[in-house]
Motif scaffolding. Structure first.
Motif, PDB file in Angstrom:
ATOM      1  N   LYS A 150       0.832  -1.199   0.000  1.00  0.00           N
ATOM      2  CA  LYS A 150       0.000   0.000   0.000  1.00  0.00           C
ATOM      3  C   LYS A 150       0.866   1.247   0.000  1.00  0.00           C
ATOM      4  O   LYS A 150       1.724   1.427   0.842  1.00  0.00           O
ATOM      5  CB  LYS A 150      -0.911  -0.005   1.216  1.00  0.00           C
TER       6      LYS A 150
ATOM      7  N   SER B 217      -4.494   6.712  -0.888  1.00  0.00           N
ATOM      8  CA  SER B 217      -5.914   6.800  -1.236  1.00  0.00           C
ATOM      9  C   SER B 217      -6.608   7.878  -0.400  1.00  0.00           C
ATOM     10  O   SER B 217      -7.558   8.515  -0.863  1.00  0.00           O
ATOM     11  CB  SER B 217      -6.593   5.443  -1.034  1.00  0.00           C
TER      12      SER B 217
ATOM     13  N   ALA C  56     -11.749   7.675   2.796  1.00  0.00           N
ATOM     14  CA  ALA C  56     -11.063   6.830   1.811  1.00  0.00           C
ATOM     15  C   ALA C  56     -11.325   5.350   2.084  1.00  0.00           C
ATOM     16  O   ALA C  56     -10.940   4.485   1.304  1.00  0.00           O
ATOM     17  CB  ALA C  56      -9.559   7.104   1.849  1.00  0.00           C
TER      18      ALA C  56
ATOM     19  N   ASP D 109     -13.064   2.171   1.892  1.00  0.00           N
ATOM     20  CA  ASP D 109     -14.114   1.588   1.054  1.00  0.00           C
ATOM     21  C   ASP D 109     -15.059   0.694   1.849  1.00  0.00           C
ATOM     22  O   ASP D 109     -16.167   0.397   1.403  1.00  0.00           O
ATOM     23  CB  ASP D 109     -13.496   0.777  -0.091  1.00  0.00           C
TER      24      ASP D 109
END
Lengths: 272, 167
Positions: B14, B32, B73, B75
């Motif tokens: 990530k 993100s 961010a 999800d």
């Protein structure tokens, strides 16, 4: 190893933020508008009393508009944009009602970080001289709590592109509602006593012009515009029926009184 | 000091970025989350480097903004949960804190947070006296008493019965 740091450009220092976040919020018109837009109408009306700047922001009809807006108009052409106060990258197009065409202007390079940001867009179009038009964009870089450094960029329908123009200028101005006259765009600052400026499209200079010699304190309403190739300023005081019409000299040396209008006579005629 | 955001230690896969406040605190943020800020997104698109210094946002304010970005961010969270987070996020915050926050949303260009904070500020302001507003925004009254009286007279209806607050 040298480590390159990306720094979001900001013209204020930490100390300034500590001591005057309030002043900064109040000095960023766009930010202030976002807050004011969310107030009930009654509070909004009362807050006209906070200061002249607030009065101006709240009284401006554009403040209430949503969706597509007309950013400017000039001799029959309309400059339109998608309205979002905080969008730095909105789409502008020029609508010609007689041909029903609306070409989209190329996007401006607005740089990275917070600023510069577009402060005003004005059309310059004189069908008597040319069927080509120009669009003047004023971008502002925040310098400190109250000051901006402004730079103009001009779009020409002839070349189809934007070009940076002239030297940057430091001032405190509102660049909405520009008026095209004498080959230049003029911005007047309604009652706030701030600078008035004009941008000459021919020599691409941004210059200060005199403000009308009137008492700014009692102005509730005004008219600023061009008519038959003259630049006029009319102040309207409260509900008075008397007002002066000022005209700017072509060399920008002064505003002079062109007419004294007294509507009492009209009133007498109506009441008779 | 490096503080990880709420999602715990970051895996090698990530991508993340370090954001430093004006007072020197560093925050590790997932990319993100960072790209929800238009300003950060632009920087990340242009440059490879992963350290971003914010010269006008203090650590307290930055921590709040990052918590907001990280939540939005995520999800795994439904829109409803994010909305209630937004409500929770501004509730009970002092006007002073909101001022720094709204400035940070301006610098970082986080539009949805700007709207949320602006709404909260408007809610606090709506029943306040003009004097309170001037004080909170550090604004000098630039009207003459005559001009002030004239404006009040023209909009008399807005000044009726209401009990206005000064604190």
């Amino acid at each position: 190893m040298y480590r390159h740091e990306n720094q979001i450009k900001a013209s204020r220092t930490a100390d300034e933020v500590q001591s005057s976040s309030a002043q900064i919020v109040a000095s960023i018109d766009d930010l202030l508008k976002e807050i004011l837009l969310r107030l009930p109408i009654k509070s909004l009306i009362r807050f006209k009393l906070v200061s002249k700047q607030w009065h101006y922001l709240i009284s401006n009809p554009r403040f209430y508009s949503k969706g597509i807006r007309i950013a400017h108009s000039c001799n029959g052409l309309l400059l339109c944009s998608s309205f979002q106060a905080r969008d730095n990258n909105q789409t502008y197009y020029v609508y010609n009602p007689t041909t029903n065409k609306f070409p989209i202007l190329p996007k401006l390079d607005v740089g990275d970080g917070i600023s510069p940001r577009i402060h005003g867009m004005s059309l310059a179009f004189d069908p008597a001289k040319s069927f080509h038009y120009k669009v003047v964009c004023v971008q502002g870089l925040r310098l400190d709590m109250v000051g901006y450094q402004y730079e103009c960029e001009v779009y020409s329908s002839k070349t189809g592109s934007w070009r940076k123009c002239g030297e940057p200028l430091t001032a405190h101005v509102n660049f909405e509602d520009g008026v095209y006259w004498n080959g230049a765009i003029h911005w007047n600052n309604n009652g706030t006593g701030r600078d008035s400026l004009y941008f000459n499209i021919g020599n691409q200079m941004l210059r200060i012009m005199p403000i009308p010699p009137i008492d700014w304190d009692c102005i509730n309403n005004y008219y600023f515009g061009e008519s038959f190739d003259h630049l006029h300023y009319i102040k309207i005081v409260g509900l008075e029926l008397h007002f002066d019409v000022y005209e700017m000299r072509r060399d920008y040396s002064e505003w002079f009184i062109k007419y004294n209008v007294d509507l009492h006579l009209l009133l007498v005629l109506i009441l008779r | 000091m490096v503080t990880t955001d709420e999602k715990g230690p970051l895996t090698a896969k990530k991508k993340s970025v370090i954001i430093r406040s004006c007072d020197g605190d560093e925050f590790l943020v997932s990319e993100s989350a960072a790209v929800l800020s238009t300003s950060l997104k632009k920087i990340l698109e242009e440059k490879e480097d992963r350290l971003i210094h914010l010269s006008d946002i203090d650590n307290k304010t930055l921590a709040m903004v990052i918590a907001y970005l990280s939540t939005h961010a995520d999800d795994g969270l439904s829109d409803d949960l994010k909305r209630s987070f937004d409500q929770e996020f501004v509730s009970g915050k002092e006007f002073d804190v909101l001022k720094y926050l709204v400035l940070a949303t301006d610098t970082l260009q986080v539009t949805c947070l700007c709207y949320t904070v602006a709404k909260k500020m408007a809610d606090i302001m709506k029943n306040k006296l003009v004097e309170w507003v001037r004080r909170e925004f550090d604004i000098q009254n630039d009207y003459t008493p005559e001009a002030e009286a004239e404006i009040r007279r023209l909009d008399a209806w807005a000044w009726d019965d209401r009990q206005l607050e000064d604190d």
